[in-house]
Design a protein around this motif. Structure first.
Motif, short mmCIF file in Angstrom:
data_model
loop_
_atom_site.label_atom_id
_atom_site.label_comp_id
_atom_site.label_asym_id
_atom_site.label_seq_id
_atom_site.Cartn_x
_atom_site.Cartn_y
_atom_site.Cartn_z
N ASN A 130 -5.83 11.50 23.68
CA ASN A 130 -7.21 11.56 23.17
C ASN A 130 -7.97 12.74 23.75
O ASN A 130 -9.03 13.12 23.23
N LEU A 131 -7.44 13.33 24.82
CA LEU A 131 -8.10 14.49 25.44
C LEU A 131 -7.81 15.79 24.69
O LEU A 131 -8.46 16.81 24.94
N LEU A 132 -6.87 15.75 23.77
CA LEU A 132 -6.49 16.99 23.09
C LEU A 132 -7.62 17.54 22.20
O LEU A 132 -7.94 18.74 22.28
N PRO A 133 -8.28 16.74 21.35
CA PRO A 133 -9.40 17.29 20.56
C PRO A 133 -10.55 17.83 21.43
O PRO A 133 -11.05 18.93 21.14
N LEU B 165 -2.90 21.23 17.58
CA LEU B 165 -3.81 20.47 16.73
C LEU B 165 -3.53 20.73 15.25
O LEU B 165 -3.53 19.79 14.44
N ASP B 166 -3.28 21.98 14.90
CA ASP B 166 -2.95 22.29 13.51
C ASP B 166 -1.64 21.63 13.08
O ASP B 166 -1.49 21.19 11.94
N LEU C 192 -0.50 18.83 14.15
CA LEU C 192 -0.67 17.38 14.03
C LEU C 192 -1.41 16.97 12.77
O LEU C 192 -1.27 15.83 12.31
N LYS C 193 -2.18 17.87 12.20
CA LYS C 193 -3.01 17.52 11.04
C LYS C 193 -2.18 16.97 9.87
O LYS C 193 -2.56 15.97 9.26
N PRO C 194 -1.04 17.59 9.51
CA PRO C 194 -0.26 17.04 8.39
C PRO C 194 0.28 15.64 8.65
O PRO C 194 0.56 14.89 7.71
N VAL C 195 0.45 15.29 9.95
CA VAL C 195 0.97 13.96 10.28
C VAL C 195 -0.01 12.89 9.83
O VAL C 195 0.38 11.81 9.36
N PHE C 196 -1.30 13.15 9.95
CA PHE C 196 -2.32 12.15 9.66
C PHE C 196 -3.04 12.41 8.34
O PHE C 196 -3.88 11.62 7.94
N ALA C 197 -2.72 13.49 7.69
CA ALA C 197 -3.34 13.79 6.40
C ALA C 197 -2.31 13.55 5.30
O ALA C 197 -1.15 13.94 5.44
#
Length: 318
Positions: free
Chosen positions: A12-15, A80-81, A83-88
């Motif tokens: 959770n600290l990553l963002p 972060l970029d 990880l975005k496709p994982v949740f989108a």
């Protein structure tokens, strides 16, 4: 070199880390990730402890990144970029899918639905190959293992745990005889089923039939003189003999003129014949499978409603 295990890291600290490295300002970074300023200050303190570096240092012109923070910045952005496709949700475009769909089907579906389905696939999903494969006693195992994506079945077919079914068409049963058959011009009763030899179709190799169960409940038994693996064979055999068969009205109507057949209404209280597509729970979530099921449903509606007899023709299914 000591390796950090992600299981022990609060991701959770990553963002907040990404926002701090990008903004170089606690207040603005907090706004970016939806945290209060005190919460972002606490996140920064935890990050400094975790990474062993102050990350942001105060100068006369504001905060500046430490050398380690400068090194981390592009890595955090990439993480972060990534990880975005994982949740989108990934946009689904059937035209770009390059796959093979395997479906257990009988000649009924191959003949009635194969052509319109392939016409749609050639236009909307030209890289998708379709394989209509035979049934067999192992059809459920093939669905569970992924060897099959789908299987056509009746709505009354028992399904194993985890299987998913979707109704794609509604047909009706027809009692089929050759023209000139001595029983082709009268309304049949249940006991008539015991007076003539029958042709059956066994897709799973067991020859079991719900019709026999209904007849047995009324004390009627019939002789299955011939069992075939294909519905077309059953119609051809009926056309050449005094045997009769009971199967899809839509399919029998398609070949009635070719084989010289008469369709009668069977003497059953319920003659509906809902057809479904069955898949495993895992395959049911596949975007291509979901799209294909919708396509089959659309085309089946056209075929089965288009094949429905007019009032004049309906009199032959009496």
């Amino acid at each position: 070199m000591h390796e950090t295990h992600l299981a022990g890291v609060d991701l959770n600290l990553l963002p907040p880390l990404g926002a701090l490295l990008r903004r170089r300002n606690v207040t603005r970074a907090a706004e970016d990730v939806g945290l209060s300023q005190p919460a972002m200050s606490r996140a920064l303190a935890r990050l400094r402890d975790l990474l062993g570096d102050p990350l942001l240092v105060r100068t006369r012109e504001g905060f500046a990144l430490t050398p380690k923070a400068q090194t981390l910045a592009p890595q955090v952005v990439a993480a972060l970029d990534g990880l975005k496709p994982v949740f989108a949700p990934t946009p689904f475009d059937p035209a770009k899918e390059r796959r093979v769909l395997r479906v257990a089907a009988a000649d009924v579906q191959s003949i009635l639905l194969g052509p319109p389905i392939m016409s749609r696939l050639s236009r909307e999903a030209p890289l998708v190959d379709l394989r209509f494969e035979p049934y067999g006693g192992d059809v459920l195992r093939r669905l569970e293992s992924g060897a099959l994506d789908l299987a056509f079945a009746l709505a009354t077919t028992p399904l194993p745990p985890g299987a998913v079914s979707e109704t794609v068409a509604c047909d009706e049963l027809a009692l089929v005889l050759r023209r000139g058959h001595r029983a082709a011009k009268r309304r049949w009763k249940l006991e008539d089923y015991g007076r003539f030899d029958h042709v059956g179709v066994a897709l799973l190799g067991d020859g079991a039939s719900e019709i026999d169960a209904m007849l047995a409940a009324s004390g009627v038994s019939r002789r299955m003189a011939f069992i075939a693996p294909h519905f077309t064979t059953a119609l051809a055999c009926v056309a050449a003999t005094d045997m009769v068969t009971t199967l899809s009205a839509t399919f029998a109507r398609r070949f009635a003129d070719h084989f010289g057949l008469v369709l009668l209404k069977p003497p059953f209280q319920n003659t509906s014949l809902p057809m479904t597509l069955v898949s495993s729970q895992v395959r049911a979530m596949d975007p291509l499978v979901k799209w294909f099921c919708a396509l089959v449903r659309d085309e089946a509606k056209k075929v089965y409603e288009g094949e429905a007899p007019s009032r004049k023709r309906r009199r032959t299914l009496r």
